[in-house]
Design a protein around this motif. Structure first.
Motif, PDB file in Angstrom:
ATOM      1  N   LEU A 139       0.887  -1.179   0.117  1.00 39.98           N
ATOM      2  CA  LEU A 139       0.056  -0.012  -0.065  1.00 39.98           C
ATOM      3  C   LEU A 139       0.876   1.223   0.032  1.00 39.98           C
ATOM      4  N   GLY A 140       2.149   1.105   0.203  1.00 37.50           N
ATOM      5  CA  GLY A 140       3.189   2.094   0.095  1.00 37.50           C
ATOM      6  C   GLY A 140       3.540   2.822   1.328  1.00 37.50           C
ATOM      7  N   ASN A 141       2.921   1.980   2.477  1.00 39.77           N
ATOM      8  CA  ASN A 141       3.098   2.532   4.016  1.00 39.77           C
ATOM      9  C   ASN A 141       4.713   2.097   4.229  1.00 39.77           C
ATOM     10  N   ILE A 142       5.457   2.754   5.119  1.00 36.47           N
ATOM     11  CA  ILE A 142       6.825   2.601   5.413  1.00 36.47           C
ATOM     12  C   ILE A 142       6.891   1.961   6.860  1.00 36.47           C
ATOM     13  N   TYR A 143       7.666   1.216   7.073  1.00 39.73           N
ATOM     14  CA  TYR A 143       8.132   0.658   8.409  1.00 39.73           C
ATOM     15  C   TYR A 143       9.567   0.360   8.563  1.00 39.73           C
ATOM     16  N   ASP A 144       9.932   0.215   9.776  1.00 38.29           N
ATOM     17  CA  ASP A 144      11.470   0.108  10.011  1.00 38.29           C
ATOM     18  C   ASP A 144      12.081  -1.404   9.610  1.00 38.29           C
ATOM     19  N   CYS A 145      11.131  -2.440   9.581  1.00 33.92           N
ATOM     20  CA  CYS A 145      11.534  -3.853   9.149  1.00 33.92           C
ATOM     21  C   CYS A 145      10.468  -4.635   8.756  1.00 33.92           C
ATOM     22  N   ASP A 146      10.637  -5.551   8.122  1.00 30.22           N
ATOM     23  CA  ASP A 146       9.419  -6.192   7.697  1.00 30.22           C
ATOM     24  C   ASP A 146       8.547  -6.862   8.822  1.00 30.22           C
ATOM     25  N   PHE A 147       9.265  -7.160  10.041  1.00 23.92           N
ATOM     26  CA  PHE A 147       8.337  -7.637  11.254  1.00 23.92           C
ATOM     27  C   PHE A 147       7.501  -6.600  11.800  1.00 23.92           C
ATOM     28  N   ASN A 148       8.002  -5.287  11.868  1.00 25.92           N
ATOM     29  CA  ASN A 148       6.900  -4.333  12.257  1.00 25.92           C
ATOM     30  C   ASN A 148       5.760  -3.914  11.191  1.00 25.92           C
ATOM     31  N   GLN A 149       6.400  -4.266   9.906  1.00 31.75           N
ATOM     32  CA  GLN A 149       5.063  -4.110   8.741  1.00 31.75           C
ATOM     33  C   GLN A 149       3.957  -5.280   9.257  1.00 31.75           C
ATOM     34  N   MET A 150       4.346  -6.483   9.618  1.00 29.07           N
ATOM     35  CA  MET A 150       3.324  -7.623   9.705  1.00 29.07           C
ATOM     36  C   MET A 150       2.548  -7.285  10.875  1.00 29.07           C
ATOM     37  N   GLU A 151       3.274  -6.528  11.733  1.00 29.83           N
ATOM     38  CA  GLU A 151       2.752  -6.166  13.109  1.00 29.83           C
ATOM     39  C   GLU A 151       2.013  -4.958  13.165  1.00 29.83           C
ATOM     40  N   ASN A 152       2.057  -4.303  12.024  1.00 31.55           N
ATOM     41  CA  ASN A 152       1.258  -2.846  12.014  1.00 31.55           C
ATOM     42  C   ASN A 152       1.825  -1.896  12.791  1.00 31.55           C
ATOM     43  N   LEU A 153       3.214  -1.848  13.018  1.00 35.65           N
ATOM     44  CA  LEU A 153       3.888  -0.805  13.589  1.00 35.65           C
ATOM     45  C   LEU A 153       4.496   0.006  12.758  1.00 35.65           C
TER      46      LEU A 153
END
Length: 331
Positions: free
Chosen positions: A268-282
């Protein structure tokens, strides 16, 4: 017997004792979507054949613009799901190669035998993509238990195909494999084995039995999110496993954590610090708390705008023992 609860886990930021700061961004890791031909029981993305979430043409174009605009980006790391099955894979590969970036594809290997994807090995070789492929053990039974019946044999066939094209032999055609341990079934938890020794064991076994060669083995800890987290919670092992990881925290891993020099981007174009934060919606945020997106980065015309990495209890998975990252152990 004392029952552990979430309060038994020391917050990660208290253990680190100082903010985990971002360094210069050199890696974009892009999750193209959750569609995959497999549904592995340890998948933190919870990907599978029935998932429909994937990159849109609009976000794909924004990502291409991002890649072209910032020379500091050295590596474009494509993941999923099976990244090859999701929209935008080839346009992103070709844009990144044209911009002279290293391109990594995180492949499950079995995708090469699915209809319409049989040309992937040749496509990878033509574009000199670095392949990082999951092979969670060199023994058939262990792989099939984690990833599905028949996956091991297909993976071996796929690596043999890649070897014929020069992967693992030609210096421009790098093939790395990933080991991850089985999901813990009881409280006899263990850290990943020594990466150097296990790599040699893999190389010896795969050469002796299948005449296979590859470049490096990366050992990765099972991070307790996604399907791994669901299983551990169902078995009442989630908090004990986190406590085990915390008890093996190694401060020497901190300097090399992948979250410090990468941006993780979702479909969706959202940015996270890492793939794990991405999956945990942080999500990653600006200093004012605003959520960061690819569109926002383009408007600000800079990549280095995050001051501090967002952390959570599962960060102990990346910092236990020798550490764990998308490139294997950290120390």
């Amino acid at each position: 017997m004392v029952t552990l609860n979430s309060q038994a886990i020391t917050p990660f930021n208290q253990t680190v004792k100082q903010p985990l700061t971002k360094q210069k961004i050199t890696v974009l890791q892009i999750n193209l979507g959750k569609l995959c031909n497999l549904a592995c029981n340890h998948c933190h993305v919870e990907a599978g054949p029935k998932r429909t979430e994937e990159l849109s043409p609009e976000i794909c174009q924004q990502l291409i613009e991002l890649i072209n605009r910032f020379p500091q980006i050295e590596t474009v790391d494509l993941t999923g799901g099976a990244p090859e099955m999701n929209y935008g894979f080839r346009p992103l590969v070709e844009a990144a190669k044209k911009a002279q970036k290293e391109v990594i594809v995180r492949s499950n290997l079995t995708i090469y035998f699915e209809p319409n994807f049989e040309d992937l090995p040749e496509y990878f070789a033509k574009n000199q993509l670095r392949i990082i492929a999951s092979l969670p053990c060199y023994l058939e039974d262990n792989v099939d238990k984690q990833r599905g019946k028949g996956v091991y044999n297909e993976s071996i066939r796929a690596i043999q195909l890649l070897n014929k094209l020069g992967y693992g032999k030609d210096t421009n055609l790098v093939l790395d494999l990933i080991y991850n341990p089985p999901i813990p079934r009881n409280e006899n938890f263990a850290l990943t084995p020594d990466q150097i020794k296990l790599e040699q064991d893999y190389k010896t076994f795969l050469m002796d039995n299948f005449n296979i060669v590859f470049n490096h083995l990366f050992t990765i800890t099972n991070i307790p999110i996604g399907r791994t987290k669901n299983y551990l919670q169902n078995q009442q092992l989630y908090v004990p496993y986190l406590k085990f990881l915390e008890s093996n925290y190694n401060p020497e891993t901190i300097d090399n954590l992948m979250c410090r020099n990468e941006l993780s981007i979702d479909y969706l174009g959202n940015i996270y610090d890492c793939d794990f934060n991405q999956m945990e919606n942080l999500p990653a945020t600006l200093p004012n708390g605003e959520k960061l997106t690819v569109e926002k980065l383009l408007s600000l015309e800079k990549l280095d705008i995050i001051n501090e990495v967002k952390t959570a209890s599962y960060c102990y998975g990346c910092t236990a023992g020798s550490g764990s990252s998308c490139g294997g152990s950290l120390v």
